[in-house]
Each structure stands twice: as C-alpha cells, then as structure tokens.
Design a protein around this motif. Structure first.
Motif: not given
Ligand SMILES: Cc1cc2nc3c(=O)[nH]c(=O)nc-3n(C[C@H](O)[C@H](O)[C@H](O)COP(=O)(O)O)c2cc1C
Length: 177
Positions: A27-56
C-alpha cells in the motif's frame, strides 16, 4: 482497490506495525510528523483539552483512496491527537477506513474507540483492530501501565501481530471491492 496507510507513532511501535502492514499490502504509506516536539506533557495537555496539533504532510491528494488504514497509538483512552488534524482534512472525501493500533491495554479493552472515530470522521470504521501489549507480556504479575508504555515491539512481535491483523483486513477489503 487503492489502499493508503496513514500512520503516526511516538515511540516506534505503531510505526513498526504500519511498515509491516504496508509491505504485506504493497500500500501507499503516509507517515504523520508533527511541527513541534512531542513530550509526555503535551500528550496529557492535548488529550485533556481536546487540542489538535499541527502536522505534516498536509492531507491533500489522497481522496482517491478506496480504503484508508489509520494506524496510531491510543493515548488516555483516545486516538492519539496528531491523527485529529488528519481526520479534519480527510473527513469530507473519505470512502472507507479502518483503525488499527498497538496500544498498552493495561486497563482492558477500549470500547469507546469506534464511537470516537465515528464522531471525528462522520462515518463508522469498517473495523477497529485494537491490539494490546498486555497480550505480549507475561500475564503474571499483571502488566501495569508503566510496563506496557515502556515496551518496544521486537521483530517476532511484529510478525505475529501482522499475521493476526491480516485475516480481518482481507475480509474488509474483499467486502469493499
Ligand atoms: C501518555 C500515554 C498515554 C497512554 N494511554 C494509553 C491508554 O489510554 N490506553 C492504552 O491502551 N495504552 C495507552 N498508552 C500506551 C501506548 O498506546 C503504547 O505504548 C503504544 O504502543 C505506543 O505506540 P507508539 O510506540 O507507536 O507511540 C499510553 C502511552 C502514553 C505514553
């Protein structure tokens, strides 16, 4: 049938699984990367506040796919936040999709994933395959969240998981034809 795998992985497990599925399905494969560095802290914040991070990359040009296989970890009971941006970009043109994850599983099965996907994508998934690291680790003592989150899949694990995934995937692909 054109199949595209779209994957995101923070610590490598879902990437390894996605690479294996891509090679089996060609299959064709597209891997998602993020513009900002991902940390355990940002995982918790994104999930708690239902945030959508920037991706490419941006999710253009794949609307022709008959089947999209999303592969990502589960974080705090939800589909990992980076897939949200991708869902928003694809929602209006999506034909069929499935969601596959190798998640921790220390809290047992997660019956909410299908409802979350349906809400975010406006359409039910053809299948949800939520594989758990608890099924790879010895059951005694019962694996903790720390045990599952620190586990990295080895080649044998990937081979076994790919073999497990293949029959249900073949079934939905045959139905879609
Ligand atoms: C912050 C955090 C939260 C997690 N929450 C869950 C969870 O709710 N349910 C689950 O089954 N696994 C959970 N996990 C475990 C991951 O889904 C698992 O380690 C996965 O294999 C990681 O995938 P990756 O290596 O592709 O990033 C969590 C891991 C992290 C780091």
């Amino acid at each position: 049938m054109k199949t595209t795998v779209i994957s995101y992985s923070f610590t490598g497990n879902n990437k390894a699984l996605a690479d294996s599925i891509v090679s089996v399905l060609s299959a064709e494969h597209i891997t998602i990367s993020e513009s900002r560095t991902r940390t355990f802290g940002t995982i918790a914040l994104d999930m708690l506040f239902n945030r959508t991070p920037k991706i490419y990359p941006a999710m253009d040009g794949i609307s022709e796919s008959d089947m999209i296989l999303f592969i990502s970890p589960v974080w705090m009971g939800h589909v990992a936040a980076p897939l949200r941006a991708c869902f928003k970009g694809l929602k209006s043109n999506l034909k069929q999709y499935a969601f596959i994850s190798i998640s921790g599983g220390a809290d047992g099965p997660n019956p909410r994933l299908t409802a979350e996907l349906k809400k975010r994508l406006g359409k039910k998934p053809s299948t949800v395959i939520d594989l758990h690291i608890t099924e790879i680790l010895p059951s005694n003592p019962k694996p903790t969240r720390e045990d599952t989150s620190s586990y990295r899949l080895n080649e044998e694990d990937i081979e076994r998981l790919t073999e497990r995934i293949f029959p249900p995937l073949q079934e939905i692909m045959t139905e879609t034809k």
